[in-house]
Design a protein around this motif. Structure first.
Motif, PDB file in Angstrom:
ATOM      1  N   VAL A   1       0.853  -1.187   0.000  1.00 19.85           N
ATOM      2  CA  VAL A   1       0.000   0.000   0.000  1.00 19.85           C
ATOM      3  C   VAL A   1       0.889   1.237   0.000  1.00 19.85           C
ATOM      4  O   VAL A   1       2.009   1.192   0.508  1.00 19.85           O
ATOM      5  CB  VAL A   1      -0.946  -0.023   1.223  1.00 19.85           C
ATOM      6  CG1 VAL A   1      -0.165   0.057   2.516  1.00 19.85           C
ATOM      7  CG2 VAL A   1      -1.987   1.070   1.139  1.00 19.85           C
ATOM      8  N   GLN A   2       0.385   2.301  -0.571  1.00 18.70           N
ATOM      9  CA  GLN A   2       1.136   3.551  -0.566  1.00 18.70           C
ATOM     10  C   GLN A   2       0.998   4.252   0.776  1.00 18.70           C
ATOM     11  O   GLN A   2       0.013   4.054   1.501  1.00 18.70           O
ATOM     12  CB  GLN A   2       0.639   4.459  -1.682  1.00 18.70           C
ATOM     13  CG  GLN A   2       1.009   3.987  -3.075  1.00 18.70           C
ATOM     14  CD  GLN A   2       0.648   5.012  -4.132  1.00 18.70           C
ATOM     15  OE1 GLN A   2      -0.265   5.813  -3.949  1.00 18.70           O
ATOM     16  NE2 GLN A   2       1.369   4.991  -5.245  1.00 18.70           N
ATOM     17  N   ALA A   3       1.970   5.063   1.094  1.00 15.50           N
ATOM     18  CA  ALA A   3       1.909   5.846   2.325  1.00 15.50           C
ATOM     19  C   ALA A   3       0.612   6.643   2.375  1.00 15.50           C
ATOM     20  O   ALA A   3       0.193   7.215   1.372  1.00 15.50           O
ATOM     21  CB  ALA A   3       3.112   6.767   2.414  1.00 15.50           C
ATOM     22  N   GLY A   4       0.000   6.641   3.550  1.00 10.41           N
ATOM     23  CA  GLY A   4      -1.282   7.297   3.721  1.00 10.41           C
ATOM     24  C   GLY A   4      -2.472   6.392   3.512  1.00 10.41           C
ATOM     25  O   GLY A   4      -3.603   6.759   3.826  1.00 10.41           O
ATOM     26  N   GLY A   5      -2.224   5.218   2.982  1.00 13.95           N
ATOM     27  CA  GLY A   5      -3.293   4.280   2.705  1.00 13.95           C
ATOM     28  C   GLY A   5      -3.705   3.477   3.923  1.00 13.95           C
ATOM     29  O   GLY A   5      -3.228   3.709   5.038  1.00 13.95           O
ATOM     30  N   SER A   6      -4.594   2.521   3.687  1.00 18.11           N
ATOM     31  CA  SER A   6      -5.156   1.716   4.773  1.00 18.11           C
ATOM     32  C   SER A   6      -5.135   0.231   4.414  1.00 18.11           C
ATOM     33  O   SER A   6      -5.191  -0.144   3.233  1.00 18.11           O
ATOM     34  CB  SER A   6      -6.609   2.128   5.039  1.00 18.11           C
ATOM     35  OG  SER A   6      -6.695   3.467   5.458  1.00 18.11           O
TER      36      SER A   6
END
Length: 117
Positions: free
Chosen positions: A11-16
């Motif tokens: 997942v990308q940073a900031g994701g969940s």
């Protein structure tokens, strides 16, 4: 008790992501269930825990406010909802169950969470 952790991924940073921990064949049979993680070249560290009877929860300072641990008695499952993921959250996440006075006795196989920047 056999524990099965799942839900990891990239997942990308900031994701969940939401991790799941299921007890196979029966209930957890434990007083509390926790999540731990181990990053490359680091020791395993505590992430969050939930007490089965009271629903009391506890979090590591590094994840408090971003992660939420919860349980579903009917499904014999414990979840870790992870929001606002950071690259430093990258690790193999393990669920574990334990009893008062005994500590964490049962461990799942781990699920890999990778957070890209």
């Amino acid at each position: 008790v056999q524990l099965q952790a799942s839900g990891g991924g990239l997942v990308q940073a900031g994701g969940s992501l939401r991790l799941s921990c299921a007890a196979s064949g029966r209930s957890f049979g434990s007083d509390f269930v926790g999540w731990f993680r181990q990053a490359p070249r680091k020791e395993r560290e505590f992430v969050a825990a939930i007490r089965w009877s009271s629903n009391y929860t506890n979090y590591a300072d590094s994840v408090r406010g971003r992660f939420t641990i919860s349980r579903d008695n009917a499904k014999n499952a414990v979840y870790l909802q992870m929001n606002g993921l950071k690259p430093e959250d990258t690790a193999v996440y393990y669920c574990s169950a334990g009893r008062a006075g005994k500590g964490y006795e049962y461990w799942g196989q781990g699920t890999l969470v990778t957070v890209s920047s």
